[in-house]
Scaffold this active site. Structure first.
Site, PDB file in Angstrom:
ATOM      1  N   HIS A   5       2.746  12.592  -6.443  1.00  0.00           N
ATOM      2  CA  HIS A   5       2.617  12.886  -5.016  1.00  0.00           C
ATOM      3  C   HIS A   5       1.629  11.945  -4.323  1.00  0.00           C
ATOM      4  CE1 HIS A   5       2.668  15.214  -1.368  1.00  0.00           C
ATOM      5  NE2 HIS A   5       1.384  15.495  -1.453  1.00  0.00           N
ATOM      6  N   ASP A   6       0.564  11.606  -5.029  1.00  0.00           N
ATOM      7  CA  ASP A   6      -0.476  10.735  -4.453  1.00  0.00           C
ATOM      8  C   ASP A   6       0.018   9.341  -4.098  1.00  0.00           C
ATOM      9  OD1 ASP A   6      -2.649  12.301  -4.106  1.00  0.00           O
ATOM     10  OD2 ASP A   6      -3.700  11.693  -5.927  1.00  0.00           O
TER      11      ASP A   6
ATOM     12  N   ASP B  81       7.194  12.422  -7.598  1.00  0.00           N
ATOM     13  CA  ASP B  81       6.497  13.463  -6.827  1.00  0.00           C
ATOM     14  C   ASP B  81       7.171  14.804  -7.097  1.00  0.00           C
ATOM     15  OD1 ASP B  81       5.376  15.147  -4.956  1.00  0.00           O
ATOM     16  OD2 ASP B  81       5.699  13.826  -3.243  1.00  0.00           O
TER      17      ASP B  81
ATOM     18  N   ARG C 262      -9.709  22.579  -7.170  1.00  0.00           N
ATOM     19  CA  ARG C 262      -9.401  21.160  -7.024  1.00  0.00           C
ATOM     20  C   ARG C 262      -8.799  20.591  -8.313  1.00  0.00           C
ATOM     21  NH1 ARG C 262      -7.951  17.415  -3.360  1.00  0.00           N
ATOM     22  NH2 ARG C 262      -8.831  15.373  -3.785  1.00  0.00           N
TER      23      ARG C 262
ATOM     24  N   SER D 282       2.481  14.327   3.155  1.00  0.00           N
ATOM     25  CA  SER D 282       2.165  15.650   2.651  1.00  0.00           C
ATOM     26  C   SER D 282       1.913  16.623   3.822  1.00  0.00           C
ATOM     27  CB  SER D 282       0.955  15.549   1.721  1.00  0.00           C
ATOM     28  OG  SER D 282       0.811  16.712   0.966  1.00  0.00           O
TER      29      SER D 282
END
Lengths: 418, 204
Positions: A389-390, A356, A260, A190
């Protein structure tokens, strides 16, 4: 090497020296208003700190010099005699230097212990691993919560906007400090992947291998959009106080938590959310016909938001997101991404993940194609995963195997014994 | 992307066609065997493209520079004449557009090496002739409905395609079922009948 010596914030501007030194806050005395763990780590980190004085300013893309400044970092393993076994780990947006050891703020394991540690692909028995908090961060490197030497108060928004290239320039100064000419590898995902690409472009002769995961050579319009939502949530919180919340003793916790929450959704995938939460209700049998957290996903997101504000500085969040937004490696080379890597001898490994949608495969593949166009040595795998994405932070066996194989063969070619 | 996983009798011939120290792009790297052979014997600077994730992983774990991709989409990004040899082994019959792919090979490489199963091989012809069925053999193990091989051709078909794209045939080899080269003195018609596999060295 600690330029600046025992008075790290004693700086060159003459006006600081006499009037402001008395009320300046040095690293050993945390600001009074910084009461949480995150706050004290921002100014007085528990990890190693390298301080650069007036003789070693950091040139910023914003056009100014940052001086003095400091880098908080962790190392793992031992640097070998010819200094050929160093690996630099670059952290993502809200990451930190504690990649392979317990985080002093949260008490949780390091954020990349899946990958880094004894016997892991990034084997700390074999490699010397360096991980630093980026400039603009809030875990001890100079950032918006750090005292501004000119005022003695936290920089807040007086800190110039930091770019990915600024972060990398500072990291290069840290690497210099260890006397390392050439890193065996630079690894990150990232925003960390952006730093990896910037390293390979800015210092091709210093990067033997580059491993960039779930990243892009630029931040897309959609990604900038999500970041802007997050920033506006912070700024809209009255407790933000035009960024001066540390002095006023307030915290824009609500705004940062909302930021967040929104961002967290972008790190997951529809499939992962469905698998984990579905439409399940939280501690109830029927909807409340109100606006409580009826659904598990709501409860989960609120929890994510709440725990985040305990460990992260709101202004730092503005700076980190901005750094990613400004990143566009091709734009620095007249729109030709391949030009960013022309003549490179670095061996690249790129990994993307099918689910992602923040840095989808085609963004990663664009980097691969640019590298192909320059004749660079590049390996690329798209990993099948529904974790979004994580995924790059999680236990993804195919990713691990790929990185392991790549590192093993590169180590062999570099003459690094098992 | 190497779709036929049987033993690769064409690798020996391909290795004999590649010059020492050359820059090589292997399209359809499979598990990386050919690239590894070429590195060991010819000391090449090799790159690869492979469709399957498993293949790419095996290649990367072997220390090969291989990317996940395919011949139909990923060749456009390589500059003209950036490799000494571009190899397409046992893959052209699985591409969507063999003509465009062949064009790309000749653009990217100073030489192109193409190997493929010859659909003019007598056993294939016999299967159609006597059984009236699409051939399913040891080397072409798929049924017609699940085969990745969507563009079969005979050696003669391929030769006419090379003419269409303006390629020059520097060398051609036909291999029988045992991997032996057929005699050069044979006419094309016999190669096309007895060659189970064909290997061409092309340039433009």
């Amino acid at each position: 090497m600690t330029p600046g010596g025992s008075q790290p914030y004693l700086t060159s501007p003459r006006d600081v020296r006499n009037e402001d030194l008395g009320r300046m806050t040095v690293a050993s005395e945390p600001l009074e208003s910084l009461t949480t763990n995150a706050g004290s780590e921002a100014v007085n980190p528990s990890s190693d700190v390298l301080r650069f004085g007036a003789d070693k300013p950091l040139q910023l893309d914003a056009g100014t010099l940052l001086s003095p400044f400091q880098i908080a970092y962790r190392t793992y393993g031992t640097l070998n005699a010819d200094k050929s076994n160093a690996i630099l780990i670059c952290h993502a947006l809200t990451g930190d230097q504690h990649c392979a050891s317990t985080n002093p703020v949260t008490g949780k394991p390091g954020w990349w212990e899946n990958l880094i540690g004894p016997g892991k692909p990034v084997d700390t028995d074999r490699f010397f691993v360096i991980c630093s908090n980026v400039i603009g961060g809030c875990m001890g490197s100079t950032g918006p919560a750090s005292p501004n030497p000119a005022t003695g108060k936290p920089f807040a928004l007086d800190l110039p906007v930091i770019t990915i290239r600024d972060m990398v320039r500072a990291q290069a100064m840290l690497v210099d400090h260890f006397g390392i000419d050439r890193l065996f590898s630079v690894i990150g995902g990232s925003m960390g992947g952006m730093q990896v690409l910037q390293w390979a472009s800015s210092y091709p002769e210093r990067v033997h291998t580059a491993i960039a995961l779930a990243t892009g050579a630029r931040h897309t319009s959609q990604n900038i959009a999500f970041h802007e939502v997050g920033r506006q949530a912070v700024i809209a919180d009255p407790e933000w106080q035009q960024g001066r919340y540390l002095e006023k003793g307030t915290r824009p916790s609500k705004g940062l938590a909302v930021a967040r929450m929104a961002a967290h959704v972008t790190y997951l995938s529809e499939a992962a959310l469905h698998r984990k939460f579905g439409r399940n209700l939280q501690d109830r049998d029927a909807p409340s016909f109100g606006f409580d957290a009826d659904f598990q996903i709501e409860s989960y997101l609120r929890h994510q938001g709440l725990t985040f504000v305990d460990r992260f500085d709101a202004n730092s969040y503005l700076y980190m997101t901005r750094a990613m937004d400004y990143f566009d490696l091709a734009a620095d080379h007249e729109g030709q991404l391949a030009e960013a890597f022309r003549g490179t001898r670095t061996r690249f490994c790129l990994v993307s993940f099918t689910s992602d949608w923040l840095f989808p495969t085609f963004e990663n593949r664009a980097i691969v194609h640019a590298l192909n166009a320059t004749g660079a040595s590049v390996s690329f795998v798209e990993v099948e995963s529904d974790k979004g994405h994580d995924a790059f932070l999680l236990d993804e066996p195919v990713m691990t195997a790929t990185i392991n194989g790549f590192i093993m063969s590169a180590a062999k070619s570099r003459g690094l014994a098992q | 992307m190497t779709v036929n996983s049987t033993n690769r009798i064409d690798f020996e011939v391909i290795a004999s066609l590649v010059a020492d120290g050359a820059r090589v792009l292997d399209i359809g790297s499979g598990d990386g065997t050919l690239l590894e052979i070429l590195q060991e014997r010819r000391n090449i600077d090799g790159r690869g493209i492979e469709l399957s994730q498993r293949g790419v992983n095996e290649c990367v774990a072997r220390g090969l520079s291989v990317i996940q991709g395919d011949a139909d989409h990923d060749l456009v990004h390589y500059p003209d004449q950036s490799f000494d040899y571009v190899i397409l082994s046992q893959t052209i019959q699985a591409t969507h557009n063999p003509k465009i792919v062949l064009d790309e090979l000749l653009r990217i490489g100073r030489h192109a090496i193409v190997s493929f199963p010859n659909f003019g091989y007598w056993r294939v012809r016999a299967s159609l002739m006597f059984k009236g069925r699409m051939p399913v053999t040891r080397d072409l193990p798929y049924s017609w409905y699940d085969t990745p091989n969507i563009h079969f051709c005979t050696m003669r078909d391929f030769v006419s395609l090379t003419k269409e794209v303006g390629a020059t045939i520097d060398r051609a080899e036909a291999l029988n079922g045992a991997g032996q080269k057929l005699a050069v003195s044979m006419p094309w018609s016999l190669w096309n009948l007895f060659g189970q596999q064909a290997v061409f060295l092309l340039r433009r």
